[in-house]
Structures are given as structure tokens and as C-alpha cells.
Design a protein around this motif. Structure first.
Motif, PDB file in Angstrom:
ATOM      1  N   GLN A  45       0.848  -1.204   0.000  1.00  0.00           N
ATOM      2  CA  GLN A  45       0.000   0.000   0.000  1.00  0.00           C
ATOM      3  C   GLN A  45       0.872   1.238   0.000  1.00  0.00           C
ATOM      4  O   GLN A  45       1.874   1.292   0.728  1.00  0.00           O
ATOM      5  CB  GLN A  45      -0.919   0.020   1.222  1.00  0.00           C
ATOM      6  N   LEU A  46       0.471   2.210  -0.805  1.00  0.00           N
ATOM      7  CA  LEU A  46       1.119   3.511  -0.862  1.00  0.00           C
ATOM      8  C   LEU A  46       0.021   4.558  -0.718  1.00  0.00           C
ATOM      9  O   LEU A  46      -0.950   4.543  -1.490  1.00  0.00           O
ATOM     10  CB  LEU A  46       1.859   3.697  -2.186  1.00  0.00           C
ATOM     11  N   VAL A  47       0.180   5.441   0.244  1.00  0.00           N
ATOM     12  CA  VAL A  47      -0.841   6.452   0.512  1.00  0.00           C
ATOM     13  C   VAL A  47      -0.196   7.831   0.514  1.00  0.00           C
ATOM     14  O   VAL A  47       0.598   8.158   1.411  1.00  0.00           O
ATOM     15  CB  VAL A  47      -1.545   6.191   1.859  1.00  0.00           C
ATOM     16  N   ALA A  95       3.188   7.344   2.457  1.00  0.00           N
ATOM     17  CA  ALA A  95       3.384   6.335   3.490  1.00  0.00           C
ATOM     18  C   ALA A  95       3.246   4.947   2.881  1.00  0.00           C
ATOM     19  O   ALA A  95       2.238   4.649   2.228  1.00  0.00           O
ATOM     20  CB  ALA A  95       2.359   6.531   4.603  1.00  0.00           C
ATOM     21  N   ALA A  96       4.255   4.127   3.095  1.00  0.00           N
ATOM     22  CA  ALA A  96       4.297   2.798   2.493  1.00  0.00           C
ATOM     23  C   ALA A  96       4.087   1.713   3.537  1.00  0.00           C
ATOM     24  O   ALA A  96       4.509   1.865   4.695  1.00  0.00           O
ATOM     25  CB  ALA A  96       5.639   2.589   1.801  1.00  0.00           C
ATOM     26  N   SER A 122       9.158  -4.420   2.434  1.00  0.00           N
ATOM     27  CA  SER A 122      10.358  -3.948   3.117  1.00  0.00           C
ATOM     28  C   SER A 122      10.827  -2.650   2.463  1.00  0.00           C
ATOM     29  O   SER A 122      11.673  -2.646   1.569  1.00  0.00           O
ATOM     30  CB  SER A 122      11.455  -5.016   3.055  1.00  0.00           C
ATOM     31  N   PHE A 123      10.264  -1.578   2.922  1.00  0.00           N
ATOM     32  CA  PHE A 123      10.435  -0.255   2.300  1.00  0.00           C
ATOM     33  C   PHE A 123      11.899   0.095   2.067  1.00  0.00           C
ATOM     34  O   PHE A 123      12.254   0.611   1.003  1.00  0.00           O
ATOM     35  CB  PHE A 123       9.777   0.789   3.201  1.00  0.00           C
ATOM     36  N   ASN A 130       9.038   4.576   6.970  1.00  0.00           N
ATOM     37  CA  ASN A 130       8.477   4.006   5.735  1.00  0.00           C
ATOM     38  C   ASN A 130       7.778   5.070   4.897  1.00  0.00           C
ATOM     39  O   ASN A 130       6.661   4.853   4.385  1.00  0.00           O
ATOM     40  CB  ASN A 130       7.497   2.872   6.043  1.00  0.00           C
ATOM     41  N   THR A 131       8.430   6.205   4.752  1.00  0.00           N
ATOM     42  CA  THR A 131       7.805   7.339   4.080  1.00  0.00           C
ATOM     43  C   THR A 131       8.786   7.991   3.113  1.00  0.00           C
ATOM     44  O   THR A 131       9.968   8.149   3.431  1.00  0.00           O
ATOM     45  CB  THR A 131       7.313   8.371   5.099  1.00  0.00           C
ATOM     46  N   VAL A 132       8.260   8.368   1.951  1.00  0.00           N
ATOM     47  CA  VAL A 132       9.031   9.154   0.984  1.00  0.00           C
ATOM     48  C   VAL A 132       8.342  10.502   0.831  1.00  0.00           C
ATOM     49  O   VAL A 132       7.113  10.600   0.916  1.00  0.00           O
ATOM     50  CB  VAL A 132       9.166   8.403  -0.359  1.00  0.00           C
TER      51      VAL A 132
END
Length: 116
Positions: free
Chosen positions: A3-5, A23-24, A28-29, A77-79
Motif C-alpha cells: 500500500q502507498l498512501v 506512506a508505504a 520492506s520499504f 516508511n515514508t518518501v
């Protein structure tokens, strides 16, 4: 499952700034590269920026070089996509994406509108 939000979009005046977050979960981000894309009305989806698992960055779209910056926080776990000096032509839906085992995974997108 993967999931990617995305979040952080909105309406901003020309010259303003926004920071988008993605947010992923479900994978394994820290092992995977991440991308930001955008799609403006009536145009094809465009690759904006790329970040490697260890933080190496590439701004792929010439039109945003020097204004947009991609970063990641593997602990969260965020870009992120920091967007500065926004222009009306930056108006688009912005998507994050990753590629895992021959499959592209996309978020739902977040709308960025640059207008006075």
C-alpha cells in the motif's frame, strides 16, 4: 499487501511550497527505490523524481530541477517530495510508485493545484 498512501496536496499560490508524503506498507520499504510521478489534465503521466534505497536522488523532470527535492525516512516508511517555487504548470495529481518483483505499485494520488 503493498500500500502507498499519498498526502499533503492542496491549493497553493504561485511561488508557494508544499511537501508531499507517501506512506508505504506491506513490503520492506528500505530495500526499494521509490518514485514520484505526476499527471496534469490532458497529459501523460510524467516521472518527476527517484530515490534509491540508500537515499541517492535523481530529479528526472527538467522543469522542476532546483525547485523539487525527494527524500525518504526509512524508519517511518515514508518518501517525501518537497516542492518549492511552485508554478501554475505544476498543477497535477502526484503519485508515488515502487517496483517490486516485476510489478509497479501506485498510490491513489494527491491533487496539487497552483493558482492565484
Amino acid at each position: 499487501q503493498v500500500q502507498l498512501v499519498e498526502s499533503g496536496g492542496g491549493l497553493v499560490q504561485p511561488g508557494g511550497s508544499l511537501r508531499l508524503s507517501c506512506a508505504a506498507s506491506g513490503f520492506s520499504f528500505s530495500y526499494y527505490a521509490m518514485n514520484w510521478y505526476r499527471q496534469a489534465p490532458g497529459k501523460e503521466r510524467e516521472l518527476v523524481a527517484t530515490i534509491t534505497p540508500t537515499g541517492g536522488t535523481t530529479i528526472n523532470a527538467d522543469s522542476v530541477k532546483g525547485r523539487f527535492f525527494i527524500s525518504r525516512d526509512n524508519a517511518k516508511n515514508t518518501v517525501y517530495l518537497q516542492m518549492n517555487s511552485l508554478k501554475t504548470e505544476d498543477t497535477a495529481v502526484y503519485y508515488c510508485k515502487t517496483y517490486i518483483r516485476f510489478t509497479n505499485y501506485w498510490g491513489q494520488g494527491t491533487q496539487v493545484t497552483v493558482s492565484s
